[in-house]
Design a protein around this motif. Structure first.
Motif, PDB file in Angstrom:
ATOM      1  N   ARG A  78       0.998  -1.166   0.026  1.00  0.00           N
ATOM      2  CA  ARG A  78       0.095  -0.052  -0.001  1.00  0.00           C
ATOM      3  C   ARG A  78       0.878   1.208  -0.112  1.00  0.00           C
ATOM      4  O   ARG A  78       1.880   1.197   0.622  1.00  0.00           O
ATOM      5  N   ILE A  79       0.472   2.273  -0.829  1.00  0.00           N
ATOM      6  CA  ILE A  79       1.198   3.503  -0.715  1.00  0.00           C
ATOM      7  C   ILE A  79       0.368   4.597  -0.328  1.00  0.00           C
ATOM      8  O   ILE A  79      -0.801   4.645  -0.568  1.00  0.00           O
ATOM      9  N   TYR A 100      -3.419   5.282  -1.324  1.00  0.00           N
ATOM     10  CA  TYR A 100      -4.106   6.062  -0.164  1.00  0.00           C
ATOM     11  C   TYR A 100      -3.712   7.588  -0.380  1.00  0.00           C
ATOM     12  O   TYR A 100      -2.463   7.886  -0.021  1.00  0.00           O
ATOM     13  N   ARG A 101      -4.517   8.375  -0.875  1.00  0.00           N
ATOM     14  CA  ARG A 101      -4.273   9.960  -1.014  1.00  0.00           C
ATOM     15  C   ARG A 101      -4.694  10.771   0.275  1.00  0.00           C
ATOM     16  O   ARG A 101      -5.855  10.790   0.458  1.00  0.00           O
ATOM     17  N   ILE A 102      -3.495  10.934   1.137  1.00  0.00           N
ATOM     18  CA  ILE A 102      -3.971  11.390   2.422  1.00  0.00           C
ATOM     19  C   ILE A 102      -4.217  12.864   2.379  1.00  0.00           C
ATOM     20  O   ILE A 102      -3.621  13.766   1.703  1.00  0.00           O
ATOM     21  N   ASP A 103      -5.175  13.272   2.958  1.00  0.00           N
ATOM     22  CA  ASP A 103      -5.490  14.786   3.070  1.00  0.00           C
ATOM     23  C   ASP A 103      -6.047  14.567   4.775  1.00  0.00           C
ATOM     24  O   ASP A 103      -7.016  14.417   5.274  1.00  0.00           O
ATOM     25  N   HIS A 104      -4.952  15.311   5.607  1.00  0.00           N
ATOM     26  CA  HIS A 104      -5.163  15.009   7.035  1.00  0.00           C
ATOM     27  C   HIS A 104      -6.419  15.879   7.391  1.00  0.00           C
ATOM     28  O   HIS A 104      -6.640  15.455   8.513  1.00  0.00           O
ATOM     29  N   GLY A 118      -6.309  -1.190   5.916  1.00  0.00           N
ATOM     30  CA  GLY A 118      -6.784  -1.227   4.611  1.00  0.00           C
ATOM     31  C   GLY A 118      -8.348  -0.461   4.284  1.00  0.00           C
ATOM     32  O   GLY A 118      -9.113  -0.727   3.560  1.00  0.00           O
ATOM     33  N   ASN A 119      -8.425   0.517   5.236  1.00  0.00           N
ATOM     34  CA  ASN A 119      -9.734   1.256   5.157  1.00  0.00           C
ATOM     35  C   ASN A 119      -9.427   2.763   4.478  1.00  0.00           C
ATOM     36  O   ASN A 119      -8.815   3.700   4.849  1.00  0.00           O
ATOM     37  N   GLN A 120     -10.120   2.754   3.260  1.00  0.00           N
ATOM     38  CA  GLN A 120      -9.779   3.965   2.343  1.00  0.00           C
ATOM     39  C   GLN A 120     -11.058   4.974   2.558  1.00  0.00           C
ATOM     40  O   GLN A 120     -10.897   5.968   1.865  1.00  0.00           O
ATOM     41  N   THR A 121     -11.943   4.792   3.471  1.00  0.00           N
ATOM     42  CA  THR A 121     -13.032   5.489   3.420  1.00  0.00           C
ATOM     43  C   THR A 121     -12.560   7.071   3.584  1.00  0.00           C
ATOM     44  O   THR A 121     -13.245   7.966   2.920  1.00  0.00           O
TER      45      THR A 121
END
Length: 489
Positions: free
Chosen positions: A144-145, A175-179, A428-431
């Motif tokens: 996972r990245i 996983y495109r992270i937006d804090h 593994g939760n992409q919500t």
């Protein structure tokens, strides 16, 4: 009350850019807090990967200092810190070359565990790192990245980035992270909307007059001047953070609380956004603080560009063309060097259809305010009779649910946004992560706004340090008989 800790699988987390500012300030202290909470398995590993020449012992000392400096006053036993540091490794690696990749491959080989790779680096390196992970056999189905914003700077570059990542990883591995989506109160938006029958019947254009979303900062661009002069508030804040808040406040109820169901509804909101007219956008640029320019310079001085036309403030009006929201204005604003630090969503309900009270009773509306920071909480303004004799005089009073007051702090485990989101990656939760088509849709709406002011050679309006932004932003609402909610600390 003891907070319920949900265990995670055994994992290896590789942090590319593991000596950088984000890793030191947020990622590593956050992981340590999860370790202290019992959420990090004993055999899990955190592997720093960066160009700095050091060994694992040197990296552990750097992390020890980072936790001491950025740990946020978290109390812990010395033995806990030593145990956490014992789970750290380090590899000196060249993202653009071959150095260190064989060593990293050897560390990751033969392990039956979740493999997560955090790209805490410049976006220009995303593709290079992804390619090398595949080349060295680490981009398998279990990998996972995690990629940080910005996800491109326009639709064309966003599509190119998505295409590059898709060459090496499936969408469910990215996983495109937006804090912002990891903040407790942001997630609470969904609980407020879909967990209370009180609000949902009123959550539409029949009852809502308008909605405001404000993210105000008191700080300037700081050490991000070069980056910010190329991005501006529109790219840095509106296209992602404010867009996500807009989606959560406006989306239809998903069929279930699952990653794709939630993200499908968010995508529908973005695709239903009306184009923004030129006179519905106000851009601003903060000026130096009077008599204190050396400490608080103006925007152009801070970014080192005396001719900069980049905005540090933006306010705009848009609408959502669907059955729920047709005709309801949404006002978004964000800016730096403003009067107070505040992130808030305000839902202003319409007047009652007929007032039975005298004209001197005044105009009163119900206002739902969802405060994201600081002093997280929810306030619902209701109209009551002013106590005392002298007739029917109406006043507005708040029904205030401040988390700090309503919930005993000792009963709650306060989790930083990065902590929550990193653990979601391991699960593994992409919500709470953005999907590729969602990013592209956001840029498809944003690009014409930016191209419009570039074509007009638009110059941002100046505004004072410590103000609420340019006066034109006040007129944006005033000409429609509305006003911004006051920005308060």
């Amino acid at each position: 009350m003891v907070s319920r800790v949900i265990p995670v699988d055994l994992f290896d987390l590789v942090i590319f850019g593991g000596t950088g500012d984000l890793a030191r300030r947020k990622i590593l202290p956050g992981l340590f807090r999860r370790f202290c909470a019992g959420q990090m398995p004993d055999q899990a590993r955190v592997i720093g990967a960066a160009r700095s020449e050091m060994d694992s012992d040197g990296y552990r000392e750097m992390v020890r200092e980072a936790i001491g400096e950025f740990g946020g006053g978290h109390t812990f036993e010395p033995a806990q810190l030593e145990a956490f540091l014992g789970q750290l490794e380090y590899v000196a690696i060249d993202a653009l070359g071959e150095q260190g990749w064989k060593e990293l491959q050897a560390l990751m080989a033969g392990t039956e565990r979740v493999e997560a790779y955090y790209f805490s680096v410049a976006p220009s390196l995303f593709g290079e790192i992804a390619e090398r992970l595949q080349k060295w056999g680490m981009a398998d189905d279990q990998a996972r990245i995690v990629v940080e914003k910005p996800f491109g700077r326009d639709l064309e570059t966003a599509r190119a980035l998505n295409k590059t990542l898709a060459t090496y990883f499936n969408e469910d591995q990215i996983y495109r992270i937006d804090h912002y989506l990891g903040k407790e109160t942001v997630q609470n938006l969904m609980a407020v909307r879909f967990g209370n029958m009180l609000f949902e019947p009123l959550w539409n254009s029949q009852y809502v007059d308008h909605i405001q979303i404000t993210v105000a900062e008191t700080v300037g661009v700081g050490g991000r001047g070069e980056y910010y002069d190329k991005s501006g508030a529109m790219r840095d804040m509106v296209q992602n953070h404010l867009m996500q808040l807009l989606c959560l406040i406006a989306m239809e109820p998903p069929a279930r609380f699952s990653p794709d169901a939630v993200r499908d509804e968010k995508l529908k909101v973005i695709r239903a956004l009306e184009p923004v007219l030129p006179y519905h956008v106000v851009r601003g640029q903060y000026q130096a603080e009077p008599c204190n320019e050396a400490k608080n310079p103006g925007f152009r001085t801070a970014v080192g560009n005396p001719r900069s036309r980049t905005e540090s403030f933006i306010a705009l009006r848009t609408e959502i063309s669907n059955w729920r929201w047709a005709g309801t204005p949404f006002y978004l604003r964000t800016g730096k060097r403003m009067q107070a630090r505040s992130s808030e969503i305000t839902v202003v309900f319409k007047d009652t259809p007929h007032s039975i009270f005298a004209e001197d009773a005044g105009r009163h509306r119900n206002v739902l305010s969802i405060r994201l920071q600081p002093n997280e909480g929810i306030t619902l303004g209701v109209t009551i009779k002013e106590p005392g004799p002298g007739g029917m005089r109406l006043i507005d009073v708040p029904l205030d649910m401040s988390y700090a007051e309503a919930i005993n702090p000792d009963d709650v485990e306060h989790v930083d946004a990065y902590e929550r989101l990193i653990m979601d990656v391991i699960r593994g939760n992409q919500t709470l992560f953005m999907r590729g088509d969602e990013v592209e849709a956001a840029w498809a709406w944003t690009d014409p706004i930016i191209k419009g002011w570039e074509a007009r050679n638009d110059v941002p309006k100046p505004y004072d340090h410590g103000s609420t932004g340019p006066t034109d932003s006040t007129e944006l609402l005033r000409r429609e008989g509305r006003e911004w909610r006051q920005v308060t600390q």
